[in-house]
Scaffold this motif. Sequence first.
Motif, mmCIF file in Angstrom:
data_model
loop_
_atom_site.group_PDB
_atom_site.id
_atom_site.type_symbol
_atom_site.label_atom_id
_atom_site.label_comp_id
_atom_site.label_asym_id
_atom_site.label_seq_id
_atom_site.Cartn_x
_atom_site.Cartn_y
_atom_site.Cartn_z
ATOM 1 N N ASP A 213 0.808 -1.218 0.000
ATOM 2 C CA ASP A 213 0.000 0.000 0.000
ATOM 3 C C ASP A 213 0.844 1.271 0.000
ATOM 4 N N LEU A 214 2.157 1.131 -0.091
ATOM 5 C CA LEU A 214 3.040 2.284 0.032
ATOM 6 C C LEU A 214 2.835 3.277 -1.115
ATOM 7 N N GLU A 215 2.733 2.781 -2.326
ATOM 8 C CA GLU A 215 2.551 3.668 -3.480
ATOM 9 C C GLU A 215 1.228 4.425 -3.366
ATOM 10 N N LYS A 216 0.185 3.727 -2.919
ATOM 11 C CA LYS A 216 -1.121 4.377 -2.743
ATOM 12 C C LYS A 216 -1.042 5.469 -1.682
ATOM 13 N N HIS A 217 -0.349 5.183 -0.594
ATOM 14 C CA HIS A 217 -0.186 6.167 0.483
ATOM 15 C C HIS A 217 0.523 7.420 -0.020
ATOM 16 N N GLU A 218 1.573 7.232 -0.816
ATOM 17 C CA GLU A 218 2.336 8.382 -1.317
ATOM 18 C C GLU A 218 1.489 9.248 -2.250
ATOM 19 N N LYS A 219 0.636 8.633 -3.034
ATOM 20 C CA LYS A 219 -0.235 9.410 -3.922
ATOM 21 C C LYS A 219 -1.288 10.186 -3.129
ATOM 22 N N GLU A 220 -1.862 9.528 -2.123
ATOM 23 C CA GLU A 220 -2.914 10.175 -1.340
ATOM 24 C C GLU A 220 -2.365 11.296 -0.464
ATOM 25 N N LYS A 221 -1.119 11.143 0.006
ATOM 26 C CA LYS A 221 -0.536 12.133 0.917
ATOM 27 C C LYS A 221 0.501 13.022 0.224
ATOM 28 N N MET A 222 0.429 13.165 -1.078
ATOM 29 C CA MET A 222 1.430 13.916 -1.818
ATOM 30 C C MET A 222 1.525 15.357 -1.331
ATOM 31 N N LYS A 223 0.379 16.043 -1.176
ATOM 32 C CA LYS A 223 0.379 17.440 -0.740
ATOM 33 C C LYS A 223 0.972 17.561 0.663
ATOM 34 N N TYR A 224 0.612 16.620 1.549
ATOM 35 C CA TYR A 224 1.137 16.617 2.914
ATOM 36 C C TYR A 224 2.650 16.431 2.911
ATOM 37 N N HIS A 225 3.127 15.522 2.059
ATOM 38 C CA HIS A 225 4.563 15.271 1.973
ATOM 39 C C HIS A 225 5.312 16.486 1.435
ATOM 40 N N LEU A 226 4.719 17.197 0.478
ATOM 41 C CA LEU A 226 5.350 18.399 -0.057
ATOM 42 C C LEU A 226 5.469 19.485 1.011
ATOM 43 N N CYS A 227 4.441 19.612 1.838
ATOM 44 C CA CYS A 227 4.494 20.596 2.939
ATOM 45 C C CYS A 227 5.592 20.246 3.929
ATOM 46 N N LEU A 228 5.709 18.944 4.241
ATOM 47 C CA LEU A 228 6.765 18.514 5.165
ATOM 48 C C LEU A 228 8.144 18.785 4.569
ATOM 49 N N THR A 229 8.304 18.498 3.286
ATOM 50 C CA THR A 229 9.590 18.710 2.622
ATOM 51 C C THR A 229 9.959 20.195 2.604
ATOM 52 N N LYS A 230 8.979 21.044 2.315
ATOM 53 C CA LYS A 230 9.220 22.487 2.292
ATOM 54 C C LYS A 230 9.649 22.983 3.666
ATOM 55 N N ARG A 231 8.984 22.498 4.706
ATOM 56 C CA ARG A 231 9.343 22.901 6.065
ATOM 57 C C ARG A 231 10.762 22.451 6.417
ATOM 58 N N GLU A 232 11.124 21.230 6.010
ATOM 59 C CA GLU A 232 12.460 20.703 6.310
ATOM 60 C C GLU A 232 13.539 21.491 5.566
ATOM 61 N N VAL A 233 13.265 21.853 4.297
ATOM 62 C CA VAL A 233 14.229 22.644 3.531
ATOM 63 C C VAL A 233 14.434 24.013 4.169
ATOM 64 N N SER A 234 13.337 24.634 4.610
ATOM 65 C CA SER A 234 13.440 25.939 5.271
ATOM 66 C C SER A 234 14.256 25.842 6.557
ATOM 67 N N HIS A 235 14.005 24.771 7.324
ATOM 68 C CA HIS A 235 14.749 24.567 8.574
ATOM 69 C C HIS A 235 16.234 24.341 8.292
ATOM 70 N N THR A 236 16.538 23.574 7.227
ATOM 71 C CA THR A 236 17.929 23.317 6.852
ATOM 72 C C THR A 236 18.628 24.604 6.425
ATOM 73 N N ASN A 237 17.917 25.451 5.682
ATOM 74 C CA ASN A 237 18.498 26.736 5.264
ATOM 75 C C ASN A 237 18.827 27.619 6.460
ATOM 76 N N ASP A 238 17.918 27.628 7.447
ATOM 77 C CA ASP A 238 18.161 28.431 8.653
ATOM 78 C C ASP A 238 19.404 27.923 9.380
ATOM 79 N N LYS A 239 19.520 26.601 9.501
ATOM 80 C CA LYS A 239 20.686 26.038 10.183
ATOM 81 C C LYS A 239 21.967 26.342 9.415
#
Length: 280
Positions: free
Chosen positions: A128-154
């Motif tokens: 079910d992993l592929e299905k999960h990634e498709k359903e949570k794509m927007k959520y994953h993008l938000c998490l990635t954006k937050r992590e990139v911003s945090h990495t830039n600050d560090k």
Amino acid sequence: PLPCPNKCDAVGLLREDIDNHRKTCQFEGICCTNGCGKTLQHHNLSCHIQNECPRRKVRCKYCHITGEYQFLLHKSDCPIFPLPCPNKCDIGSVCRMYMEKHRKECPLETVQCEYCSVGCEDKVLRKDLEKHEKEKMKYHLCLTKREVSHTNDKFHDHVVKTATLVSKLERRIKVLENLLEPKTEDMLKQVSDWSNTLKSNYKSTSLFRILEFKKSSVVVKFDYSNQKEKNISWSSDSYLIKKAPYCAMLSLLVSPAGFDIGKGTHLSVQVQFTCDSVRA
């Protein structure tokens, strides 16, 4: 005539025949020939050796290793022993040696989301992993954006800290250069004076060279082949350089026979330099 002492069916035995009879008597007690230490009646020995003795030779039907029964009870570690998939997938059973590999591929194995490194804590079945990634794509993008911003600050914080440290080091280096430059000039002048004195005392016409100048010593060498038989080292009086907040001591060590790369061919002169802070 006497009966068998083992109470077998034999009767009418003569006393002199008893010992011979006991060698073949099926009720005579005999030790296991495998060396397990058990004593059995002769007629039970064959069954014991083949089916009961802990030291009987057996062969694993899975890995085909042969050994004593007591040491070959290895279903818990036999590499070929079939094990059911713990996830109860359709594959049925898997050899123990391939179980770890199977679990990395099993569709019913519970796995973490591939975006766990950026904060997704969901766990799903591998199928079910592929299905999960498709359903949570927007959520994953938000998490990635937050992590990139945090990495830039560090990264920015590290750059600022590094720049501050470099600036401090540059200032310290400048202070040390200003402090050591006059002392270095004084020391080289003193070395030059000593070298002139040595050359005049020994009338050497060879080229005078300063070979090394590092940390706390200056090594001065010139040709001294005519005087090398006088292998007696001597030291000069210490020369004090005092300037707050530091003081330094200079002394000269002369070795007629030379040392290091000049041993046996050159006279060697070592200027010993020590430095310490002035204490109130």
